[in-house]
Design an enzyme around this catalytic site. Structure first.
Site, short mmCIF file in Angstrom:
data_model
loop_
_atom_site.label_atom_id
_atom_site.label_comp_id
_atom_site.label_asym_id
_atom_site.label_seq_id
_atom_site.Cartn_x
_atom_site.Cartn_y
_atom_site.Cartn_z
N GLY A 79 0.66 -1.17 -0.11
CA GLY A 79 -0.08 0.20 -0.34
C GLY A 79 0.94 1.32 -0.28
N GLU A 128 4.05 -6.35 1.96
CA GLU A 128 4.01 -7.14 0.52
C GLU A 128 4.17 -5.74 0.01
OE1 GLU A 128 0.79 -10.56 2.03
OE2 GLU A 128 0.21 -8.50 1.04
N PRO A 129 4.60 -4.97 -0.97
CA PRO A 129 5.40 -3.81 -0.85
C PRO A 129 5.30 -4.35 -2.91
CG PRO A 129 7.23 -3.88 -0.89
CD PRO A 129 6.12 -4.90 -0.01
N GLY A 130 3.93 -3.38 -3.70
CA GLY A 130 3.64 -3.86 -5.11
C GLY A 130 4.61 -2.75 -5.60
N ARG A 131 3.62 -1.82 -5.69
CA ARG A 131 3.06 -0.45 -5.88
C ARG A 131 4.67 0.00 -6.16
NH1 ARG A 131 -1.08 2.98 -8.48
NH2 ARG A 131 -2.20 1.48 -6.07
N TYR A 189 -10.01 5.53 -12.03
CA TYR A 189 -9.73 5.62 -10.61
C TYR A 189 -9.06 7.12 -10.81
CZ TYR A 189 -8.06 1.31 -9.94
OH TYR A 189 -7.90 -0.13 -9.25
N CYS A 195 -12.97 3.93 -28.83
CA CYS A 195 -13.97 4.14 -29.18
C CYS A 195 -14.72 4.96 -27.79
CB CYS A 195 -14.29 3.11 -29.93
SG CYS A 195 -13.06 2.53 -31.21
N TYR A 237 0.37 -1.72 -12.11
CA TYR A 237 -1.08 -1.78 -12.60
C TYR A 237 -1.61 -1.32 -13.82
CZ TYR A 237 -1.25 -2.97 -7.19
OH TYR A 237 -0.87 -3.46 -6.56
N1 LLP Z 1 -0.92 -7.34 -0.77
C1 LLP Z 1 -2.70 -7.33 -0.37
C2 LLP Z 1 -2.80 -8.38 0.23
C3 LLP Z 1 -3.00 -6.89 -1.66
O1 LLP Z 1 -4.84 -6.86 -1.81
C4 LLP Z 1 -2.39 -5.78 -2.60
C5 LLP Z 1 -3.07 -4.57 -3.31
C6 LLP Z 1 -0.38 -5.37 -2.13
C7 LLP Z 1 -0.67 -6.31 -1.46
C8 LLP Z 1 -0.13 -4.77 -2.73
O2 LLP Z 1 -0.52 -3.43 -3.15
P1 LLP Z 1 0.99 -1.87 -3.69
O3 LLP Z 1 1.43 -2.12 -2.37
O4 LLP Z 1 1.22 -2.30 -4.81
O5 LLP Z 1 -0.25 -0.56 -3.38
N2 LLP Z 1 -5.06 -1.53 -9.00
C9 LLP Z 1 -4.82 -0.50 -7.97
C10 LLP Z 1 -4.45 -1.19 -7.06
C11 LLP Z 1 -5.25 -2.38 -6.55
C12 LLP Z 1 -4.27 -2.86 -5.24
C13 LLP Z 1 -4.84 -4.01 -4.46
N3 LLP Z 1 -3.83 -4.87 -3.53
C14 LLP Z 1 -4.74 0.87 -8.79
O6 LLP Z 1 -3.83 0.77 -10.01
O7 LLP Z 1 -3.74 1.63 -8.49
#
Ligand code: LLP
Length: 477
Positions: free
Chosen positions: A296, A335-338, A379, A406, A436
């Protein structure tokens, strides 16, 4: 000519001579404040007409002698000519550095959330740099295993894991499974019955996912920690405690910890501390070894934003853990993704049409759009645009950057600023599209998905090839 610097940037690898001092003072506009995937340039002090801000670009971005921007030592306009557009370009050094920062901040239990961007090369890279991988579907599990990531480094998520997905995860031997519902506990009970006998006493380590009832200050679509959520077990309702009771009675399962994810694109790291405070009251009496605070951490999408660093996030969480009585020996993970991949990536497009509607606006249409970046449509997310051939140029011209789909809503950057001389045939870049973007890409209007390329040391490596027209009919009977 140079890129605009930023005050107190998060980037330890600033590209010395490419960075010029400039209007970096705009940077702190939203720091410590509230921002979400819906954050717009409008959150800042007004239209940004200077060159693109340095902190929106990958670590190795540098302006060459001719004024063109390179990443990983590869000129972006040359790359677009060679590989076509749209094109997702990732700075491999930046990706590796962010993975290492995550491991430094959280330890080797930290998991990269693959939903942000996944292909085999990315899975291997994150694993090589010491991260675990969070997979939330059978498909993500499949890609990670296909990439050769050992199952014990995988964390299996999902709010509706099918029996088949669970079976595959258990058979592969995933390191952790995060349990999300009572129905899943029923499935787990069936699937693991007698398992300890079959597996020489090995019980599947699981974490229980709870919703702490904390509302992260972010867009409601990506907020997950509140009680009114499809994810996890509520603390307030007693569901979480009931889930723990049941899991502790399953012989094939070992409950090792508690998990919570409050939302995504969270700028106010105090929200994580709020969550820890609530979680600790539940977690501490359970006497379990692991506490995972999910992902997050927010990132800056526009020059006026500045995000907290991975290290600041971890320190805030750890400090709150200590304050709230979480034992020091607890494995506190995330659990960082973004925040691992977003700024490492950018998208290159080619301008196809420039339509001036007198007295209203100018539409600049490119060869991609909502099929490769649905975030603005979903969003209302803000992005910026710049010309890689003139990355240090002033961007005085106000345009709307749109795609080729379109729909009138097919907007990439509603209020883009570009150099005056932008013309048909130019390569346009949108920075901070590494998270994403590709992972949410579609074939809407039967537009083939772009290629993905990793650049490093002057070389480009295609890690996902561009889809062809034939790919568009490959599933048809
Ligand atoms: N862990 C869990 C359980 C999650 O559901 C998520 C993201 C993450 C980790 C990773 O979160 P991050 O560090 O990437 O914020 N499509 C949306 C984002 C949806 C995130 C869903 N879960 C966007 O484009 O902003």
């Amino acid at each position: 000519m140079g890129l605009r610097g930023t005050s107190g940037g998060t980037d330890p690898h600033a590209v010395g001579d490419a960075v010029a001092d400039g209007a970096g003072g705009a940077a702190a506009a939203t720091s410590g404040g509230v921002s979400g995937p819906g954050a717009h340039a409008a959150a800042g002090p007004g239209p940004d007409t200077g060159p693109v801000a340095r902190h929106l670009l990958p670590d190795t971005a540098a302006i060459g002698p001719g004024g063109g921007l390179s990443v990983g030592g590869v000129d972006l306009c040359d790359l677009a000519d060679d590989l076509g557009t749209p094109l997702f370009v990732y700075d491999e050094a930046h990706l590796r550095s962010r993975c290492r920062q995550a491991v430094d901040a959280w330890g080797r239990g930290v998991a990269y959330a693959t939903k942000a961007f996944l292909c085999k090369a990315m899975a291997r890279l994150a694993y090589d740099e010491g991260m675990c991988l969070d997979v939330s579907t059978g498909g993500e599990l499949h890609v990670a295993l296909s990439a050769g990531v050992p199952a014990e480094r995988l964390v299996m998520h999902g709010n509706n894991k099918s029996e088949a997905e669970m079976e595959r995860a258990l058979a592969a031997g995933v390191g952790r499974m995060v349990v999300d519902s009572f129905d899943e506990i029923d499935r787990l009970e069936r699937l693991t019955a007698g398992r300890a006998g079959r597996t020489g006493g090995h019980r599947q380590p699981v974490l229980v996912r709870v919703t702490p009832g904390v509302e992260a200050h972010t867009h409601e679509f990506v907020r997950t920690g509140q009680d009114d959520s499809k994810f996890g077990f509520g603390l307030a309702s007693g569901a979480a405690a009931a889930a723990v009771d049941r899991l502790r009675r399953l012989p094939g399962v070992e409950l090792v910890g508690v998990h919570a994810h409050i939302g995504s694109q969270v700028f106010r790291i105090g929200s994580f501390a709020d969550a820890v405070e609530v979680l600790a009251g539940f977690f501490v009496p359970l006497d379990l070894p692991e506490l995972c605070v999910g992902g997050g951490l927010g990132v800056a999408y526009v020059g006026s934003e500045e995000a907290p660093t991975m290290g600041e996030w971890a320190v805030t969480v750890r400090d709150e853990c200590a304050r709230a009585g979480v034992p020091g020996a607890t494995r506190v993970t995330a659990e960082p993704g973004r925040s691992v991949v977003a700024t490492a990536g950018l998208t290159l497009y080619r301008v196809g049409t420039v339509k001036v509607v007198p007295g209203i606006r100018t539409f600049v249409a490119v060869d991609g759009g909502m099929s490769d970046n649905p975030r603005p449509v979903l969003y209302g997310s803000g992005y910026e645009a710049f010309l890689p051939r003139a990355a240090g140029a002033e961007r005085r011209r106000a345009v709307r950057l749109v795609g080729k789909h379109c729909e009138s809503g097919d907007v990439l950057v509603a209020d883009a600023r570009v150099p005056d001389d932008l013309a048909v045939g130019d390569v346009v870049a949108t920075p901070v599209t590494g998270a994403y973007g590709y992972s949410m890409a579609s074939n809407y209007n039967k537009v083939p998905r772009p290629a993905v390329v990793f650049v490093s040391g002057g070389r480009a490596r295609v890690v996902v090839r561009r889809e062809t027209d034939d790919d568009l009919t490959r599933l048809d009977s």
